[in-house]
Design a protein around this motif. Structure first.
Motif, mmCIF file in Angstrom:
data_model
loop_
_atom_site.group_PDB
_atom_site.id
_atom_site.type_symbol
_atom_site.label_atom_id
_atom_site.label_comp_id
_atom_site.label_asym_id
_atom_site.label_seq_id
_atom_site.Cartn_x
_atom_site.Cartn_y
_atom_site.Cartn_z
ATOM 1 N N GLY A 16 0.802 -1.209 0.000
ATOM 2 C CA GLY A 16 0.000 0.000 0.000
ATOM 3 C C GLY A 16 0.837 1.263 0.000
ATOM 4 O O GLY A 16 2.074 1.226 -0.045
ATOM 5 N N SER A 17 0.156 2.399 0.085
ATOM 6 C CA SER A 17 0.809 3.710 0.028
ATOM 7 C C SER A 17 0.302 4.607 1.142
ATOM 8 O O SER A 17 -0.833 4.447 1.621
ATOM 9 C CB SER A 17 0.530 4.388 -1.314
ATOM 10 O OG SER A 17 1.060 3.644 -2.388
ATOM 11 N N SER A 84 4.615 1.132 -2.221
ATOM 12 C CA SER A 84 5.106 -0.253 -2.123
ATOM 13 C C SER A 84 5.616 -0.542 -0.716
ATOM 14 O O SER A 84 6.717 -1.074 -0.521
ATOM 15 C CB SER A 84 6.229 -0.488 -3.144
ATOM 16 O OG SER A 84 5.781 -0.233 -4.455
ATOM 17 N N LEU A 85 4.807 -0.208 0.257
ATOM 18 C CA LEU A 85 5.229 -0.360 1.648
ATOM 19 C C LEU A 85 5.436 -1.823 2.015
ATOM 20 O O LEU A 85 4.726 -2.713 1.531
ATOM 21 C CB LEU A 85 4.202 0.271 2.574
ATOM 22 C CG LEU A 85 4.279 1.805 2.636
ATOM 23 C CD1 LEU A 85 2.994 2.391 3.172
ATOM 24 C CD2 LEU A 85 5.473 2.238 3.474
ATOM 25 N N LYS A 86 6.438 -2.025 2.868
ATOM 26 C CA LYS A 86 6.801 -3.362 3.319
ATOM 27 C C LYS A 86 6.661 -3.432 4.845
ATOM 28 O O LYS A 86 6.759 -2.398 5.517
ATOM 29 C CB LYS A 86 8.256 -3.662 2.947
ATOM 30 C CG LYS A 86 8.573 -3.519 1.474
ATOM 31 C CD LYS A 86 10.056 -3.707 1.226
ATOM 32 C CE LYS A 86 10.410 -3.542 -0.239
ATOM 33 N NZ LYS A 86 11.865 -3.731 -0.496
ATOM 34 N N PRO A 87 6.479 -4.615 5.392
ATOM 35 C CA PRO A 87 6.397 -4.732 6.862
ATOM 36 C C PRO A 87 7.617 -4.132 7.560
ATOM 37 O O PRO A 87 7.471 -3.568 8.649
ATOM 38 C CB PRO A 87 6.306 -6.241 7.077
ATOM 39 C CG PRO A 87 5.612 -6.747 5.854
ATOM 40 C CD PRO A 87 6.166 -5.895 4.736
ATOM 41 N N GLU A 88 8.769 -4.205 6.939
ATOM 42 C CA GLU A 88 9.976 -3.639 7.562
ATOM 43 C C GLU A 88 9.996 -2.115 7.559
ATOM 44 O O GLU A 88 10.889 -1.511 8.150
ATOM 45 C CB GLU A 88 11.245 -4.174 6.897
ATOM 46 C CG GLU A 88 11.268 -4.058 5.388
ATOM 47 C CD GLU A 88 10.847 -5.349 4.704
ATOM 48 O OE1 GLU A 88 9.854 -5.966 5.142
ATOM 49 O OE2 GLU A 88 11.517 -5.719 3.711
ATOM 50 N N ASP A 89 9.025 -1.489 6.921
ATOM 51 C CA ASP A 89 8.884 -0.031 6.995
ATOM 52 C C ASP A 89 8.142 0.393 8.246
ATOM 53 O O ASP A 89 8.033 1.587 8.539
ATOM 54 C CB ASP A 89 8.144 0.506 5.764
ATOM 55 C CG ASP A 89 8.924 0.317 4.474
ATOM 56 O OD1 ASP A 89 8.292 -0.043 3.458
ATOM 57 O OD2 ASP A 89 10.153 0.538 4.488
ATOM 58 N N THR A 90 7.607 -0.570 8.980
ATOM 59 C CA THR A 90 6.903 -0.257 10.218
ATOM 60 C C THR A 90 7.825 0.448 11.187
ATOM 61 O O THR A 90 8.911 -0.042 11.505
ATOM 62 C CB THR A 90 6.360 -1.548 10.861
ATOM 63 O OG1 THR A 90 5.381 -2.119 9.999
ATOM 64 C CG2 THR A 90 5.741 -1.253 12.216
ATOM 65 N N ALA A 91 7.422 1.632 11.645
ATOM 66 C CA ALA A 91 8.248 2.436 12.545
ATOM 67 C C ALA A 91 7.498 3.698 12.939
ATOM 68 O O ALA A 91 6.466 4.025 12.366
ATOM 69 C CB ALA A 91 9.564 2.827 11.855
ATOM 70 N N MET A 92 8.056 4.391 13.904
ATOM 71 C CA MET A 92 7.628 5.748 14.200
ATOM 72 C C MET A 92 8.442 6.648 13.278
ATOM 73 O O MET A 92 9.677 6.545 13.243
ATOM 74 C CB MET A 92 7.908 6.100 15.656
ATOM 75 C CG MET A 92 7.418 7.479 16.062
ATOM 76 S SD MET A 92 5.619 7.579 16.145
ATOM 77 C CE MET A 92 5.352 6.780 17.732
#
Length: 121
Positions: A16-17, A84-92
């Protein structure tokens, strides 16, 4: 006084974006060096992308081709389009600003409170 305020973080599915925004007070917005950083409970704060007052942009290798930084000086707002978000982009995600450039180092003088981005697989 420079005071960044982030918005736009939320939960999305992988692929997603999202677009993050960072508004800042002060009359010198257009000349500020600004950027986006991110941090998780298990990782140190890292630089994602920065945009200096001359228009030069730097991206971390992990987001090249997926994230785009931009600014709208008339609105005193910095943006980051995240595709093209990835789970590893999860962050504050934090917005940072200063009157000199620190490139992707987290040494900027002014920081927002952060906005949470969560990417689920």
């Amino acid at each position: 006084q420079v005071q960044p305020v982030e918005s736009g973080g939320c939960s999305v599915q992988a692929g997603g974006s999202l677009r993050l925004s960072c508004s800042s007070s002060g009359s010198t917005f257009s000349s500020l060096f600004m950027g986006w950083f991110r941090q998780t409970p298990v990782k140190e704060r890292e630089g994602v992308t920065v945009l200096d007052g001359y228009g030069k942009i730097t991206y971390a290798d992990s987001v090249k081709g997926r994230f785009t930084i931009s600014r709208e000086n008339a609105k005193k707002t910095l943006y980051m389009q995240m595709n093209s978000l990835k789970p590893e982009d999860t962050a504050m995600y934090y917005c940072a600003a200063d009157r000199i450039s620190w490139w992707l180092l987290p040494k900027y003088r002014y920081w927002g409170q952060g906005t949470q981005v969560t990417v689920s697989s």
